[in-house]
Design a protein around this motif. Structure first.
Motif, mmCIF file in Angstrom:
data_model
loop_
_atom_site.group_PDB
_atom_site.id
_atom_site.type_symbol
_atom_site.label_atom_id
_atom_site.label_comp_id
_atom_site.label_asym_id
_atom_site.label_seq_id
_atom_site.Cartn_x
_atom_site.Cartn_y
_atom_site.Cartn_z
ATOM 1 N N LYS A 171 0.732 -1.224 0.048
ATOM 2 C CA LYS A 171 0.031 0.044 -0.017
ATOM 3 C C LYS A 171 0.715 1.249 0.005
ATOM 4 O O LYS A 171 0.332 2.119 -0.605
ATOM 5 C CB LYS A 171 -0.824 -0.150 1.355
ATOM 6 C CG LYS A 171 -2.157 -0.004 1.060
ATOM 7 C CD LYS A 171 -3.055 0.210 2.214
ATOM 8 C CE LYS A 171 -3.878 -1.180 2.653
ATOM 9 N NZ LYS A 171 -4.564 -1.341 3.943
ATOM 10 N N ASN A 172 1.927 1.379 0.690
ATOM 11 C CA ASN A 172 2.803 2.446 0.857
ATOM 12 C C ASN A 172 3.050 3.083 -0.528
ATOM 13 O O ASN A 172 3.309 4.266 -0.811
ATOM 14 C CB ASN A 172 4.066 2.054 1.820
ATOM 15 C CG ASN A 172 4.839 1.076 1.240
ATOM 16 O OD1 ASN A 172 4.728 0.343 0.550
ATOM 17 N ND2 ASN A 172 6.250 1.250 1.796
ATOM 18 N N MET A 173 3.624 2.067 -1.516
ATOM 19 C CA MET A 173 3.957 2.464 -2.719
ATOM 20 C C MET A 173 2.845 2.911 -3.715
ATOM 21 O O MET A 173 2.969 3.874 -4.679
ATOM 22 C CB MET A 173 4.781 1.491 -3.529
ATOM 23 C CG MET A 173 6.452 1.138 -2.906
ATOM 24 S SD MET A 173 7.200 2.774 -2.785
ATOM 25 C CE MET A 173 7.662 2.862 -1.007
ATOM 26 N N LEU A 176 2.454 6.303 -2.338
ATOM 27 C CA LEU A 176 3.339 7.184 -2.875
ATOM 28 C C LEU A 176 2.997 7.709 -4.447
ATOM 29 O O LEU A 176 3.113 8.779 -4.783
ATOM 30 C CB LEU A 176 4.790 6.478 -3.245
ATOM 31 C CG LEU A 176 5.890 7.302 -3.799
ATOM 32 C CD1 LEU A 176 6.217 8.389 -2.989
ATOM 33 C CD2 LEU A 176 7.424 6.409 -3.812
ATOM 34 N N GLY A 177 2.331 6.949 -5.201
ATOM 35 C CA GLY A 177 1.692 7.138 -6.448
ATOM 36 C C GLY A 177 0.800 8.246 -6.598
ATOM 37 O O GLY A 177 0.891 9.286 -7.109
ATOM 38 N N LEU A 178 -0.178 7.856 -5.419
ATOM 39 C CA LEU A 178 -1.232 9.160 -5.197
ATOM 40 C C LEU A 178 -0.566 10.354 -4.911
ATOM 41 O O LEU A 178 -0.887 11.473 -5.637
ATOM 42 C CB LEU A 178 -2.080 8.566 -4.164
ATOM 43 C CG LEU A 178 -3.325 9.515 -3.712
ATOM 44 C CD1 LEU A 178 -4.372 8.677 -3.211
ATOM 45 C CD2 LEU A 178 -2.749 10.428 -2.576
ATOM 46 N N LYS A 189 11.560 9.881 -11.519
ATOM 47 C CA LYS A 189 12.551 9.944 -10.457
ATOM 48 C C LYS A 189 11.873 9.011 -9.214
ATOM 49 O O LYS A 189 12.611 8.618 -8.670
ATOM 50 C CB LYS A 189 12.398 11.349 -9.805
ATOM 51 C CG LYS A 189 13.404 12.187 -10.666
ATOM 52 C CD LYS A 189 13.496 13.668 -9.791
ATOM 53 C CE LYS A 189 14.666 14.562 -10.311
ATOM 54 N NZ LYS A 189 14.559 14.825 -11.746
ATOM 55 N N ALA A 190 10.491 8.966 -9.258
ATOM 56 C CA ALA A 190 9.924 8.142 -8.381
ATOM 57 C C ALA A 190 10.296 6.545 -8.544
ATOM 58 O O ALA A 190 10.505 5.879 -7.573
ATOM 59 C CB ALA A 190 8.296 8.426 -8.364
ATOM 60 N N GLU A 191 10.454 6.309 -9.710
ATOM 61 C CA GLU A 191 10.867 4.861 -10.101
ATOM 62 C C GLU A 191 12.180 4.601 -9.478
ATOM 63 O O GLU A 191 12.404 3.475 -9.251
ATOM 64 C CB GLU A 191 10.706 4.706 -11.873
ATOM 65 C CG GLU A 191 9.121 4.505 -12.187
ATOM 66 C CD GLU A 191 8.935 4.456 -13.701
ATOM 67 O OE1 GLU A 191 10.010 4.506 -14.400
ATOM 68 O OE2 GLU A 191 8.064 4.179 -14.138
ATOM 69 N N ASN A 192 13.168 5.611 -10.242
ATOM 70 C CA ASN A 192 14.400 5.366 -9.475
ATOM 71 C C ASN A 192 14.401 5.274 -8.113
ATOM 72 O O ASN A 192 15.391 4.611 -7.478
ATOM 73 C CB ASN A 192 15.261 6.547 -10.183
ATOM 74 C CG ASN A 192 15.719 6.492 -11.435
ATOM 75 O OD1 ASN A 192 15.682 5.308 -11.865
ATOM 76 N ND2 ASN A 192 16.062 7.500 -12.123
ATOM 77 N N ASN A 209 6.393 -3.125 -7.006
ATOM 78 C CA ASN A 209 6.227 -1.775 -6.471
ATOM 79 C C ASN A 209 6.101 -0.561 -7.348
ATOM 80 O O ASN A 209 5.397 0.349 -7.185
ATOM 81 C CB ASN A 209 7.643 -1.744 -5.364
ATOM 82 C CG ASN A 209 7.372 -2.282 -4.158
ATOM 83 O OD1 ASN A 209 6.624 -1.973 -3.394
ATOM 84 N ND2 ASN A 209 8.009 -3.342 -4.054
ATOM 85 N N ILE A 210 6.826 -0.789 -8.463
ATOM 86 C CA ILE A 210 6.811 0.497 -9.504
ATOM 87 C C ILE A 210 5.170 0.139 -10.303
ATOM 88 O O ILE A 210 4.510 1.382 -10.381
ATOM 89 C CB ILE A 210 7.584 -0.104 -10.932
ATOM 90 C CG1 ILE A 210 9.146 0.249 -10.275
ATOM 91 C CG2 ILE A 210 7.274 0.898 -12.019
ATOM 92 C CD1 ILE A 210 10.253 0.463 -11.201
ATOM 93 N N LYS A 211 4.521 -1.063 -10.133
ATOM 94 C CA LYS A 211 3.301 -1.217 -10.680
ATOM 95 C C LYS A 211 2.265 -0.608 -9.714
ATOM 96 O O LYS A 211 1.324 0.125 -9.989
ATOM 97 C CB LYS A 211 2.807 -2.559 -10.764
ATOM 98 C CG LYS A 211 3.157 -3.095 -12.278
ATOM 99 C CD LYS A 211 2.658 -4.578 -12.233
ATOM 100 C CE LYS A 211 3.284 -5.268 -13.734
ATOM 101 N NZ LYS A 211 3.663 -6.659 -13.607
ATOM 102 N N LEU A 212 2.728 -0.822 -8.307
ATOM 103 C CA LEU A 212 1.714 -0.088 -7.381
ATOM 104 C C LEU A 212 1.863 1.528 -7.492
ATOM 105 O O LEU A 212 0.852 2.001 -7.124
ATOM 106 C CB LEU A 212 2.338 -0.571 -5.847
ATOM 107 C CG LEU A 212 1.864 -2.020 -5.646
ATOM 108 C CD1 LEU A 212 2.583 -2.509 -4.568
ATOM 109 C CD2 LEU A 212 0.483 -2.046 -5.279
ATOM 110 N N LEU A 213 3.130 2.083 -7.780
ATOM 111 C CA LEU A 213 3.128 3.371 -7.702
ATOM 112 C C LEU A 213 2.381 4.016 -9.100
ATOM 113 O O LEU A 213 1.610 4.989 -8.516
ATOM 114 C CB LEU A 213 4.651 3.691 -8.188
ATOM 115 C CG LEU A 213 5.140 5.113 -8.613
ATOM 116 C CD1 LEU A 213 5.387 5.976 -7.104
ATOM 117 C CD2 LEU A 213 6.216 4.907 -9.300
ATOM 118 N N HIS A 214 2.250 3.175 -10.075
ATOM 119 C CA HIS A 214 1.447 3.455 -11.222
ATOM 120 C C HIS A 214 0.022 3.578 -10.898
ATOM 121 O O HIS A 214 -0.588 4.467 -11.368
ATOM 122 C CB HIS A 214 2.047 2.842 -12.444
ATOM 123 C CG HIS A 214 3.251 3.548 -12.960
ATOM 124 N ND1 HIS A 214 3.337 4.591 -13.696
ATOM 125 C CD2 HIS A 214 4.381 2.910 -13.009
ATOM 126 C CE1 HIS A 214 4.616 4.730 -14.296
ATOM 127 N NE2 HIS A 214 5.368 3.549 -13.712
#
Lengths: 635, 323
Positions: A171-173, A176-178, A189-192, A209-214
């Motif tokens: 959920k945390n990532m 982060l996306g939100l 930059k977020a992906e990095n 985690n990158i998928k969650l971010l998106h």
């Protein structure tokens, strides 16, 4: 900040042009183990990389895994980002993202939110199978709304379940996306950042985690009717961004120190974690000792043998180390002690901030044991003051105590990238023969300083002793020698003091009130002073870095103000409380010291709630002192 | 100090030749008849025979009568805190493998106030010689019960006799993790004392030697009979142990063959109650050594340090070029 949210999520929020704002304060609160801090630190790091000013404060429970959904178990983080340099945690949050309703209560008690705060809260509790939970949830929402908080329920769990079976650690990532959508953060930059924080994990974990971010980003784009941009600063400087304990660790490595001898203690330990990870790459090493006493003894032994050393601790550890600090003063062995202060006395508040070790650091030893005591006020100073501390230790052949605190330890802030001077890295080990006939403590009559022999130097053989000794190093049986040697050790501290300049004043050099601080409160004090001055109040401040010996020129500065008040995070009696009189009132620690040093009637404003100072409370105090109407006396 | 080089000589040659006078300093201020005097002379002899450079030798002590030891050595010395000789000595050795380190500690120092450090110093197993001066009493503070005082000892803290059995330092040390060398000797047998400390100095790890020591001021009776009659001493003998010439062996009432690689037997012998077993109880030269870990990355150049620091800082840089 005006969010214009009715409570219901709109479904047509796409392609909203971000509104420019000067700053934002965001909190994420959760049960322990849900990764709120990782999310917030990442949000801060991405913002710093985009050129924003950043300050983060972690909200840490005392236990590793406190019971879920408990008010005391709240774990989280506050991130304040701005278009200018950010120096403190600010006042009330603009946005809080809550993973359950219980953890919010503690923050409400700490006055973290007000009528302008927007809350995004996990909505899964409304559908909980347990009736008590459903009931607690709906009651809480009512209560939060009563307080004026704008509450928006959002489906974090539901959305994350689309990507993973147990979103507790994902959920945390998504959040982060939100946040990246809401504050217009740079997605590459977020992906990095995700790749960096999960660098020890598998590619599958990083991908997820990158998928969650998106997913979080896309959900926000589809559902939020607002979006902000915190314009970055124009800085040409190459900046680095890290927390205070990382800065201390980097400072240790850059100072030429090559041994860190430590015993685990909160909140200092992460300095050693960082060193353990990196120190060997730059020729140093960490020793985890069997206890605090051994840790300092080991550092002293290494330094005696010509290897620059540091020991890192917190209050209870400093207490255990006092006998060895006294020995190092007596035997004139240079080395550095870093004390990342926490709440006390005793075990106290291990994860919370306090500035209560000042007098213990200065006067904690039995007998007369003067040494140098410094305090870092910013994360940048955490780095540079270790370099300075080592240099002072060797120049004046003395232990140096560097004070930091729990607020600086986990706070993240960008600062100009240090320019490493190769001279910092030189080793004091001198193996050339010792000057024929020279004594091991050949105190300069005027300065009290002397040069020390190091094992390996032919002709320099001497025995260090904690017994009274004269210039020959031999045990003194003559009382004259003791008086002379104590004088010499005091004189060298005075020599150092003579090299210091009076501190600079923030604001006008005269006025109604002068605030005096030390340590991590710098940013909050200066922001409060700026706000007060903007309202036309005659307030200035100054901040002390050299606590012992104390900087010169204070009396001349103080007498140009009607009132001098120290602002500290430690205990002082409040006049008007039962039993407290002018005569028996106990002052905050810096105030006590300054009263003794200046013979002036210096007041203090201090408390021990374990929270970093915020500018609003300082401003209220200023107004109360100046007897300005409408200032609530509620601090 | 004479400097000689023996090009044609078959004995090991040094570019120096240190004599006893190079290892001494001042006049020892222990009581007449104190065991400290003979131990001091023996350590100086071992240093001379090993030709330790005095400037490369560090003697670290705690507090108590034994703590004064470094003041009488011509080497570097560190007379530190009560009980804390081990941490200081370990710190000295950790990044200075070139130094010869001795630890001098007393029974109160090692087995009471500094017991935690004793446990861990044994486990660190750093190359150094640790000498426990065990006279079974606190001397410098004038006759208080020590952790090694026999049960019933009358002292100023237990005027009606001590009420707890003593710690047996040999037995305790043999029970500690990573123990690599445990020997026992007595201050009054110069031959055995020398052979033991010499063997300890040659050991690649922490050599723990308990020296049974007489205190003429406060514990005159403790070893009185034994010191007078060497037959009360039990000699542990083995080709890998501490070897005495046949004539010297004859002085002992009992001789037990003991293989110092056998830790179980060593523990049995440590618990002998009807006499004092002296000799090498245990030795293992293969144990992990923490000083080797401490010295594994010594000597990195300033340029390399700076370069690696810069690359560490890169990780925190906000500059996009570093991403």
């Amino acid at each position: 900040m005006d969010y214009n949210v009715s409570g219901d999520i709109l479904n047509e929020g796409d392609r909203i042009k971000p509104r420019k704002i000067k700053q934002a304060i965001v909190e994420i609160v959760s049960d322990s183990g849900e990764g709120a801090q990782k999310c917030g630190q990442s949000f801060g790091a991405i913002s710093a990389k985009m050129g924003n000013g950043v300050w983060t404060v972690e909200i840490i429970p005392a236990e590793i895994q406190p019971p879920a959904r408990s008010r005391e178990g709240a774990s989280g983080i506050r991130v304040r980002i701005g278009s200018d340099k950010v120096t403190n945690m600010g006042n009330h949050a603009d946005l809080v993202i809550a993973l359950n309703e219980q953890v919010v209560y503690g923050r409400i008690r700490q006055d973290a939110y007000n009528g302008n705060t927007l809350m995004f809260i996990e909505n899964k509790w409304a559908k909980s199978e347990q009736e008590t939970i459903r009931q607690q949830y709906s009651e809480a929402l009512l209560k939060f709304k009563e307080l004026g908080i704008k509450v928006v329920e959002i489906p974090m769990e539901e959305e994350c379940l689309k990507l993973m079976p147990d979103p507790r650690k994902g959920k945390n990532m998504w959040i982060l996306g939100l946040l990246c959508y809401m504050y217009d953060r740079d997605i590459p930059k977020a992906e990095n950042q995700i790749r960096r924080i999960f660098k020890k994990k598998t590619d599958a974990v990083i991908d997820l985690n990158i998928k969650l971010l998106h997913a979080g980003y896309d959900w926000a784009r589809g559902n939020l009717p607002f979006r902000y941009e915190v314009t970055p600063m124009d800085v040409d400087d190459d900046m680095v961004v890290m927390n205070g304990n990382e800065a201390l660790s980097m400072g240790v490595m850059a100072s030429g120190i090559e041994l860190c001898s430590m015993y685990p203690i909160t909140p200092a330990t992460s300095v050693s974690h960082h060193l353990a990870e990196n120190f060997e790459r730059v020729g140093g090493i960490v020793h985890q000792a069997e206890d605090e006493i051994s840790a300092i003894g080991f550092a002293i032994g290494a330094s005696f043998a010509g290897k620059p050393a540091v020991t890192v601790t917190s209050g209870p550890g400093l207490a255990l180390k006092t006998e060895f600090i006294g020995l190092a003063v007596m035997a004139e062995i240079p080395f550095v002690i870093i004390d990342v202060q926490r709440g006390g006395p005793s075990t106290g508040l291990p994860t919370k901030v306090e500035q209560s070790d000042l007098l213990a650091a200065i006067y904690g030893e039995a007998g007369d044991a003067p040494k140098i005591v410094l305090a870092a006020a910013t994360i940048e100073e955490c780095f540079h003051f270790v370099v300075l501390a080592r240099k002072l230790a060797e120049s004046f052949r003395t232990p140096v105590i560097l004070l930091s605190d729990a607020n600086l330890a986990t706070g993240v802030q960008p600062f100009p990238r240090p320019k490493i001077d190769p001279l910092w890295l030189t080793n004091p080990i001198d193996q050339s023969p010792w000057k024929d006939g020279a004594w091991p403590f050949e105190w300069d009559e005027n300065t009290g300083t002397s040069k020390r022999p190091i094992p390996g130097q032919k002709g320099g053989m001497y025995t260090v002793t904690g017994l009274a000794h004269g210039q020959t190093g031999k045990v003194a049986y003559d009382p004259e020698i003791n008086q002379a040697s104590v004088e010499s050790r005091s004189r060298k501290i005075a020599s150092f003091q003579k090299s210091l300049k009076p501190p600079s004043i923030n604001g006008d050099p005269e006025g109604d009130v002068l605030l005096v601080g030390w340590g991590s409160t710098l940013g909050a004090i200066e922001e409060a002073v700026a706000d007060a001055r903007a309202e036309g109040l005659k307030v200035s401040s100054l901040h002390l870095r050299f606590l012992f010996p104390i900087v010169p020129g204070l009396v001349d500065i103080f007498k140009r103000f009607k009132k001098v008040i120290t602002v500290e995070i430690n205990y002082s009696d409040t006049l008007g409380n039962p039993m407290v009189t002018q005569e028996n009132r106990r002052y905050a620690q810096l105030a006590w010291l300054l009263r003794a040093k200046t013979l002036m009637d210096i007041d203090c404003f201090s408390n021990v709630y374990g929270q970093p100072l915020n500018p609003e409370k300082v401003l209220k105090m200023i107004k109360r002192e100046l007897k300005i109407e409408n200032s609530e006396v509620n601090v | 100090m004479l400097v000689q080089t023996h090009e044609l000589c078959s004995v090991p040659s040094f570019d120096h030749d240190y004599g006893m006078e190079d290892y001494g300093k001042g006049v020892a201020r222990w009581c007449p008849g104190c065991g400290g005097h003979s131990i001091l002379t023996t350590v100086q002899r071992v240093c001379k025979d090993m030709q330790y450079e005095p400037e490369k030798t560090v003697v670290v002590s705690g507090i108590g009568c034994s703590g004064r030891f470094p003041h009488y050595m011509g080497t570097y010395g560190f007379h530190g805190l009560h009980g804390r000789a081990f941490p200081v000595a370990s710190g000295v050795k950790f990044r200075r493998p070139d130094l010869n380190v001795f630890v001098v500690t007393g029974d109160g120092d090692c087995c009471s106030i500094g017991a935690a450090h004793w446990v861990h110093a044994i486990r660190y197993n750093m190359k150094m010689v640790a000498l426990l001066f065990d006279n079974g009493i606190y001397g410098l503070t004038k006759k208080q019960t020590s952790p090694t005082s026999p049960l019933g000892t009358h002292s100023n803290t237990h005027p009606r006799g001590s009420v707890l059995p003593p710690i047996n330092p040999i037995q305790t040390t043999l029970g500690l993790a990573n123990v690599s060398f445990v020997a026992q000797t007595v201050d009054w047998n110069a031959t055995h004392l020398y052979a033991t400390i010499r063997k300890a100095a040659e050991h690649p790890g922490l050599a723990f030697v308990r020296i049974v020591q007489r205190c003429p001021a406060f514990m005159r009776d403790l070893y009185g009979d034994i010191a007078v009659n060497p037959k009360n001493l039990i000699l542990l003998s083995h080709e890998n142990g501490i070897n005495l010439k046949p004539k010297a062996r004859e002085a002992f009432g009992r001789v037990i063959e003991h293989d110092p690689s056998n830790i179980h037997k060593a523990r049995e012998h440590a618990e002998i109650h009807d006499g004092i077993p002296i000799g090498l109880l245990y030795q293992n030269t293969a144990n992990a050594r923490y000083d080797e870990y401490g010295a594994h990355n010594l000597g990195m150049g300033i340029e390399e340090k700076k370069q690696n620091l810069e690359s560490l800082l890169d990780q925190y840089s906000t500059s996009n070029s570093v991403e």
